[in-house]
Design an enzyme around this catalytic site. Structure first.
Site, PDB file in Angstrom:
ATOM      1  CG  HIS A 180       1.287   9.537  11.801  1.00  0.00           C
ATOM      2  ND1 HIS A 180       1.914   8.214  11.698  1.00  0.00           N
ATOM      3  CD2 HIS A 180       2.191  10.215  12.448  1.00  0.00           C
ATOM      4  CE1 HIS A 180       3.148   8.328  12.169  1.00  0.00           C
ATOM      5  NE2 HIS A 180       3.235   9.381  12.641  1.00  0.00           N
TER       6      HIS A 180
ATOM      7  CB  THR B 159      -4.284   0.570  11.775  1.00  0.00           C
ATOM      8  OG1 THR B 159      -3.132   0.522  12.756  1.00  0.00           O
ATOM      9  CG2 THR B 159      -3.802   1.092  10.501  1.00  0.00           C
TER      10      THR B 159
ATOM     11  NE  ARG C 241      -5.687   5.864  12.863  1.00  0.00           N
ATOM     12  CZ  ARG C 241      -4.407   5.088  12.862  1.00  0.00           C
ATOM     13  NH1 ARG C 241      -4.456   4.330  13.922  1.00  0.00           N
ATOM     14  NH2 ARG C 241      -3.480   5.682  12.372  1.00  0.00           N
TER      15      ARG C 241
ATOM     16  NE  ARG D  16      -0.003   3.755  17.986  1.00  0.00           N
ATOM     17  CZ  ARG D  16       0.293   3.755  16.828  1.00  0.00           C
ATOM     18  NH1 ARG D  16       0.794   4.751  15.866  1.00  0.00           N
ATOM     19  NH2 ARG D  16       0.153   2.453  16.102  1.00  0.00           N
TER      20      ARG D  16
ATOM     21  CG  PHE E 273      -0.280  -0.215   2.505  1.00  0.00           C
ATOM     22  CD1 PHE E 273       0.358   1.136   3.340  1.00  0.00           C
ATOM     23  CD2 PHE E 273      -0.156  -1.371   3.252  1.00  0.00           C
ATOM     24  CE1 PHE E 273       0.812   0.847   4.380  1.00  0.00           C
ATOM     25  CE2 PHE E 273       0.441  -1.614   4.457  1.00  0.00           C
ATOM     26  CZ  PHE E 273       0.892  -0.468   4.964  1.00  0.00           C
TER      27      PHE E 273
ATOM     28  CD  GLU F 209       6.670   9.587  13.213  1.00  0.00           C
ATOM     29  OE1 GLU F 209       6.853   8.879  12.922  1.00  0.00           O
ATOM     30  OE2 GLU F 209       5.817  10.084  13.948  1.00  0.00           O
TER      31      GLU F 209
HETATM   32  P1  ATP Z   1       0.041   5.588  11.761  1.00  0.00           P
HETATM   33  O1  ATP Z   1       1.637   5.145  11.376  1.00  0.00           O
HETATM   34  O2  ATP Z   1      -0.424   6.394  10.348  1.00  0.00           O
HETATM   35  O3  ATP Z   1      -0.135   6.342  12.745  1.00  0.00           O
HETATM   36  P2  ATP Z   1      -0.669   3.047  12.247  1.00  0.00           P
HETATM   37  O4  ATP Z   1       0.814   3.089  13.154  1.00  0.00           O
HETATM   38  O5  ATP Z   1      -1.963   2.707  12.944  1.00  0.00           O
HETATM   39  O6  ATP Z   1      -0.719   4.284  11.469  1.00  0.00           O
HETATM   40  P3  ATP Z   1       0.785   1.540  10.231  1.00  0.00           P
HETATM   41  O7  ATP Z   1       0.763   0.125  10.281  1.00  0.00           O
HETATM   42  O8  ATP Z   1       2.240   2.484  10.974  1.00  0.00           O
HETATM   43  O9  ATP Z   1      -0.460   2.235  10.914  1.00  0.00           O
HETATM   44  O10 ATP Z   1       0.427   2.078   8.919  1.00  0.00           O
HETATM   45  C1  ATP Z   1       0.714   3.346   8.239  1.00  0.00           C
HETATM   46  C2  ATP Z   1      -0.371   3.904   7.766  1.00  0.00           C
HETATM   47  O11 ATP Z   1      -0.343   3.259   6.355  1.00  0.00           O
HETATM   48  C3  ATP Z   1      -1.784   3.703   8.420  1.00  0.00           C
HETATM   49  O12 ATP Z   1      -2.170   4.669   9.213  1.00  0.00           O
HETATM   50  C4  ATP Z   1      -2.831   3.608   7.037  1.00  0.00           C
HETATM   51  O13 ATP Z   1      -3.016   4.950   6.659  1.00  0.00           O
HETATM   52  C5  ATP Z   1      -1.873   3.063   5.957  1.00  0.00           C
HETATM   53  N1  ATP Z   1      -2.039   1.531   5.924  1.00  0.00           N
HETATM   54  C6  ATP Z   1      -1.719   0.687   7.003  1.00  0.00           C
HETATM   55  N2  ATP Z   1      -2.310  -0.627   6.343  1.00  0.00           N
HETATM   56  C7  ATP Z   1      -2.761  -0.436   5.130  1.00  0.00           C
HETATM   57  C8  ATP Z   1      -3.581  -1.392   4.446  1.00  0.00           C
HETATM   58  N3  ATP Z   1      -3.641  -2.332   4.432  1.00  0.00           N
HETATM   59  N4  ATP Z   1      -3.963  -0.822   3.354  1.00  0.00           N
HETATM   60  C9  ATP Z   1      -3.985   0.555   3.090  1.00  0.00           C
HETATM   61  N5  ATP Z   1      -3.346   1.488   3.896  1.00  0.00           N
HETATM   62  C10 ATP Z   1      -2.946   0.939   5.048  1.00  0.00           C
HETATM   63 MG    MG Z   2       2.516   3.762  12.210  1.00  0.00          MG
END
Ligand code: ATP
Ligand code: MG
Length: 140
Positions: free
Chosen positions: A117, A93, A104, A87, A59, A128
């Site tokens: 984020h 997520t 969310r 968080r 993604f 960051e």
């Molecule tokens: P963030 O880093 O934005 O705070 P997070 O830590 O909950 O979110 P991560 O696993 O770090 O989630 O993923 C970063 C971002 O990538 C997510 O917030 C989302 O916008 C996007 N993302 C994550 N998984 C998917 C997926 N399966 N399909 C599309 N986008 C995704």
């Molecule tokens: Mg993240």
């Protein structure tokens, strides 16, 4: 747990729907103080650097395109245990898995367009914050 700072982004899906204030109110209600805040629009190169940790994920392209599609609001949040607290207030997520009352759960459109984020650890929070804010913009 001491006072910490964490980094937050109000993502394009949320700024576009005029949810900046509603999301900021959630942070403040949770005891997080907004100590720096600005509205910017990232370039593709900046988004790819910021999300570099996800560069091998399927993604990645979609995520970077989404993050530059509209302005975002970048913020520094401060408070007791701020990283974990943020968080918690963000929720899972995927909004389908997010707990009631979280940002969310209330506002996210999908796992990708998930409104916010938040940094996941002290090291990433420091990196960051420094990526988006200069020392002059950060009140001690
Ligand atoms: P963030 O880093 O934005 O705070 P997070 O830590 O909950 O979110 P991560 O696993 O770090 O989630 O993923 C970063 C971002 O990538 C997510 O917030 C989302 O916008 C996007 N993302 C994550 N998984 C998917 C997926 N399966 N399909 C599309 N986008 C995704
Ligand atoms: Mg993240």
């Amino acid at each position: 747990m001491a006072i910490q700072r964490t980094f937050s982004i109000i993502k394009p899906d949320a700024t576009k729907r005029n949810l900046t204030g509603a999301i900021a109110a959630k942070f403040e209600a949770a005891g997080l103080r907004i100590v720096a805040s600005k509205r910017i629009q990232m370039t593709l190169a900046q988004a790819e650097t910021f999300y570099g940790v996800h560069s091998e994920r399927p993604f990645f392209g979609e995520l970077c395109e989404f993050m530059i599609s509209e302005p975002i609001v970048v913020q520094v949040l401060e408070g007791e245990d701020a990283i974990a607290k943020n968080r918690e207030v963000m929720g899972a997520t995927n909004p389908a898995d997010a707990a009631d009352g979280t940002i969310r759960k209330e506002f996210a459109l999908s796992i990708g367009e998930n409104s916010v984020h938040g940094s996941d650890a002290p090291e990433t929070a420091a990196e960051e914050i420094a990526f988006f804010f200069s020392g002059l913009e950060l009140v001690g």
